[in-house]
Design a protein around this motif. Structure first.
Motif, PDB file in Angstrom:
ATOM      1  N   THR A 235     -26.002  33.302  67.827  1.00 10.64           N
ATOM      2  CA  THR A 235     -25.524  34.782  67.423  1.00 10.64           C
ATOM      3  C   THR A 235     -24.664  35.761  67.669  1.00 10.64           C
ATOM      4  O   THR A 235     -24.046  36.279  66.312  1.00 10.64           O
TER       5      THR A 235
ATOM      6  N   ARG B 120     -42.765  28.438  65.811  1.00  9.20           N
ATOM      7  CA  ARG B 120     -44.068  29.511  65.458  1.00  9.20           C
ATOM      8  C   ARG B 120     -43.787  30.493  65.724  1.00  9.20           C
ATOM      9  O   ARG B 120     -44.758  31.675  65.450  1.00  9.20           O
TER      10      ARG B 120
ATOM     11  N   HIS C  12     -41.310  32.799  65.895  1.00  7.69           N
ATOM     12  CA  HIS C  12     -39.671  33.832  66.246  1.00  7.69           C
ATOM     13  C   HIS C  12     -40.271  33.924  64.873  1.00  7.69           C
ATOM     14  O   HIS C  12     -40.582  33.500  64.287  1.00  7.69           O
ATOM     15  N   ALA C  13     -39.749  35.006  64.482  1.00 12.43           N
ATOM     16  CA  ALA C  13     -40.177  36.213  63.243  1.00 12.43           C
ATOM     17  C   ALA C  13     -39.523  35.693  62.238  1.00 12.43           C
ATOM     18  O   ALA C  13     -37.995  35.278  62.908  1.00 12.43           O
ATOM     19  N   GLY C  14     -39.833  35.789  60.924  1.00 10.45           N
ATOM     20  CA  GLY C  14     -39.103  35.803  60.069  1.00 10.45           C
ATOM     21  C   GLY C  14     -39.348  34.135  59.120  1.00 10.45           C
ATOM     22  O   GLY C  14     -38.846  33.751  57.847  1.00 10.45           O
ATOM     23  N   TYR C  15     -39.917  32.951  60.365  1.00  8.51           N
ATOM     24  CA  TYR C  15     -40.406  31.808  59.558  1.00  8.51           C
ATOM     25  C   TYR C  15     -42.119  31.982  60.108  1.00  8.51           C
ATOM     26  O   TYR C  15     -42.447  31.456  60.842  1.00  8.51           O
ATOM     27  N   PRO C  16     -42.976  32.319  59.075  1.00  6.35           N
ATOM     28  CA  PRO C  16     -44.638  32.602  58.906  1.00  6.35           C
ATOM     29  C   PRO C  16     -44.316  30.862  58.785  1.00  6.35           C
ATOM     30  O   PRO C  16     -45.806  30.638  59.814  1.00  6.35           O
TER      31      PRO C  16
ATOM     32  N   LEU D 119     -33.317  25.460  62.862  1.00  6.82           N
ATOM     33  CA  LEU D 119     -32.601  27.065  63.341  1.00  6.82           C
ATOM     34  C   LEU D 119     -31.163  26.772  64.042  1.00  6.82           C
ATOM     35  O   LEU D 119     -30.300  28.242  63.001  1.00  6.82           O
TER      36      LEU D 119
ATOM     37  N   GLN E 136     -24.642  30.070  58.905  1.00  3.29           N
ATOM     38  CA  GLN E 136     -23.846  31.918  58.817  1.00  3.29           C
ATOM     39  C   GLN E 136     -22.766  31.587  59.454  1.00  3.29           C
ATOM     40  O   GLN E 136     -22.004  33.066  59.314  1.00  3.29           O
TER      41      GLN E 136
ATOM     42  N   SER F 124     -35.436  34.917  70.434  1.00  4.37           N
ATOM     43  CA  SER F 124     -34.891  36.385  70.363  1.00  4.37           C
ATOM     44  C   SER F 124     -34.674  37.055  71.449  1.00  4.37           C
ATOM     45  O   SER F 124     -34.017  38.416  71.295  1.00  4.37           O
TER      46      SER F 124
END
Length: 301
Positions: free
Chosen positions: A15, A44, A46-50, A58, A65, A276
């Protein structure tokens, strides 16, 4: 001389690399390849990965990125950090490097039970062995759960998991439990079974993880080791940074350690075991690094 050297390429380090590269700063990202996140078979929460995301996937996406904006991961093992005026000398197993700032994102190492890799690794992959009830307690809802630990730490983990299932057994790792009267009373009130150790004879039996105890062989849908961890703060402490009794680095609300120009983020600061949280700290640290460097010399295109 680099603007920043990041040590550790887990969620916090990556990050920070994304932020700093997008700030048009020159950075190096040193990684020894030991991020705990790579051990996560599927998270399951971690936000953003339904549908959930594997730890390695990850990390791969985050590195891709960071590389999009010019960051580059280098496989290096850092052996020392030395303040050099207002800058730093970073010593690795492949030479020395110099930077205006350093960000430590080295995390922690979980203490494992005495279980051979040929059992540990497939058990981890199948969710029979788990290390973070905050992350995956939901997955053991109404299942048979064993907790390897004792004392206050073992009690707290067992009580936390009691929020997901009635069937929780606390197993002493070595011999008899070391529980004071208050701990024992809380466990009894919650209906948590206590079993003495030692733990041994681990094996995967069908869909369960089994082990030998003082009360005979027992099998569980999932087992959580509650044996604590080692904070990987040695580099900063050796350089003179302050840490608490557990080894967590002391930082202010901008992730600055007690050494000017040395920053820390993630579990090396607070072993919360939450991706997070580590990412949030890294974003704060990276932004503070950028502003510090701009104060020393204005950053302009």
């Amino acid at each position: 001389m680099d603007d920043c050297i990041i040590i550790g390429a887990g969620p916090a380090g990556l990050t920070a690399a994304i932020y700093l590269a997008r700030f048009h700063l020159s950075i190096r990202l040193f990684d020894s390849g030991s991020s705990r996140a790579a051990m996560i078979p599927l998270t399951r929460n971690h936000a953003g990965y339904p549908e959930g995301v594997a730890g390695k996937e990850l990390l791969r996406l985050m590195l891709t990125q960071a590389e999009t904006y010019g960051a580059h991961r280098e496989e290096r093992r850092v052996t020392a950090i030395q303040p050099d005026g207002e800058n730093f000398r970073v010593i690795t197993d492949d030479g020395d490097y110099h930077a205006r700032t350093v960000l430590l994102a080295t995390g922690v190492v979980n203490h494992r039970p005495n279980i051979l890799p040929e059992v540990h690794d497939p058990a981890l992959e199948r969710g029979l062995l788990r290390y973070c009830p905050i992350c995956d307690g939901y997955e053991v809802t109404d299942k048979r759960v064993g907790v390897i630990g004792t004392g206050d730490h073992g009690m707290r983990e067992a009580l936390f998991l009691r929020g997901y299932t009635r069937d929780v057994t606390l197993i002493a790792p070595e011999a008899e439990h070391m529980l004071d009267d208050a701990c024992a009373a809380k466990l009894d009130e919650a209906g948590i079974v206590r079993v003495d150790g030692p733990c041994g004879g681990w094996g995967i039996e069908g869909d369960r993880l089994a082990l030998d105890t003082a009360h005979g062989r027992m099998a569980f849908d999932s087992v959580y080791p509650a044996l604590g961890s080692r904070i990987r703060s040695r580099l900063a402490v050796a350089a003179g940074a302050r840490a608490n009794d557990e080894g967590c680095l002391e930082v202010d609300d901008h992730q600055r350690t007690s050494i000017p120009g040395l920053f820390a983020a993630g579990d090396v600061v607070k072993g919360l075991d939450q991706i997070s949280h580590a990412m949030g700290e890294a974003g704060v640290a990276a932004t503070t690094i950028r502003n510090l460097l701009s104060e020393r010399q204005p950053i302009r295109r």
